[in-house]
Design a protein around this motif. Structure first.
Motif, PDB file in Angstrom:
ATOM      1  N   MET A  17      45.371  40.117  40.382  1.00  7.04           N
ATOM      2  CA  MET A  17      44.593  40.903  41.337  1.00  7.04           C
ATOM      3  C   MET A  17      45.475  42.007  41.930  1.00  7.04           C
ATOM      4  SD  MET A  17      41.448  39.745  41.463  1.00  7.04           S
ATOM      5  CE  MET A  17      40.614  39.739  43.055  1.00  7.04           C
ATOM      6  N   TYR A  32      40.544  41.351  47.748  1.00  7.68           N
ATOM      7  CA  TYR A  32      40.135  39.982  48.084  1.00  7.68           C
ATOM      8  C   TYR A  32      38.998  39.931  49.102  1.00  7.68           C
ATOM      9  CZ  TYR A  32      43.605  37.530  45.309  1.00  7.68           C
ATOM     10  OH  TYR A  32      44.334  37.016  44.257  1.00  7.68           O
ATOM     11  N   LYS A  38      39.794  36.077  41.333  1.00  8.00           N
ATOM     12  CA  LYS A  38      39.655  36.746  40.045  1.00  8.00           C
ATOM     13  C   LYS A  38      38.362  36.338  39.339  1.00  8.00           C
ATOM     14  CE  LYS A  38      43.218  36.543  37.425  1.00  8.00           C
ATOM     15  NZ  LYS A  38      44.215  36.363  36.362  1.00  8.00           N
TER      16      LYS A  38
END
Length: 167
Positions: A17, A32, A38
């Protein structure tokens, strides 16, 4: 999303990420906040890609030439999978069976197939299931080919379309 697609295309589904955030020019916390992990990001990409395939099928239905729409759609699908070869397998099971977009696309593949059969472009016994099998097999050819080499799947498609044509 475009940054994530580019990173996954280069690094595969194991890309971090952090790599996605860096490519997007964002902090990882921003990523996030939108995608809790993910898996959520890959799910969103899978939904987006499903929509793109459906749009290609819709556009192919508008082609007035017998069989040309189906062939154009199959070429799109081959190129689509080749571009995403590093992470396509990770997306395959992310769209739920019975998903409305996938069902709509299956209906469009049925229409494309029937249109080509009715026009005499394909043999009278070719079905949408044959075309679906061709797509699955083409994905396998894409996966087995070296990165950046589209010749194997294009050859595979050309040979199989020739075999499906009306004689």
């Amino acid at each position: 999303m475009s940054a994530a697609r580019a990173v996954f295309a280069e690094q595969g589904p194991q890309a971090s990420m952090e790599s996605v955030a860096a490519r997007a020019g964002l902090g990882v916390g921003t990523i996030y906040r939108r995608f809790p992990g993910k898996d959520a990001l890959l799910d969103a990409i899978a939904r987006l890609l499903t929509e793109e395939i459906d749009q290609a099928a819709t556009a192919a239905l508008e082609d007035p030439a017998p069989g040309a729409g189906l062939e154009r759609f199959l070429e799109f699908v081959g190129a689509f999978h080749a571009e995403k070869r590093r992470y396509a397998a990770a997306l395959t099971d992310r769209v739920a069976d019975g998903d409305a977009v996938s069902a709509r696309t299956a209906g469009r593949v049925q229409q494309l197939t029937q249109k080509a059969v009715d026009a005499g472009h394909l043999s009278h016994d070719v079905t949408a299931d044959d075309i679906k099998a061709l797509i699955v097999a083409m994905r396998g050819v894409v996966t087995a080919a070296p990165d950046g080499d589209d010749a194997p799947w294009r050859r595979f498609l050309r040979i199989h379309l020739a075999g499906l044509r009306a004689v």
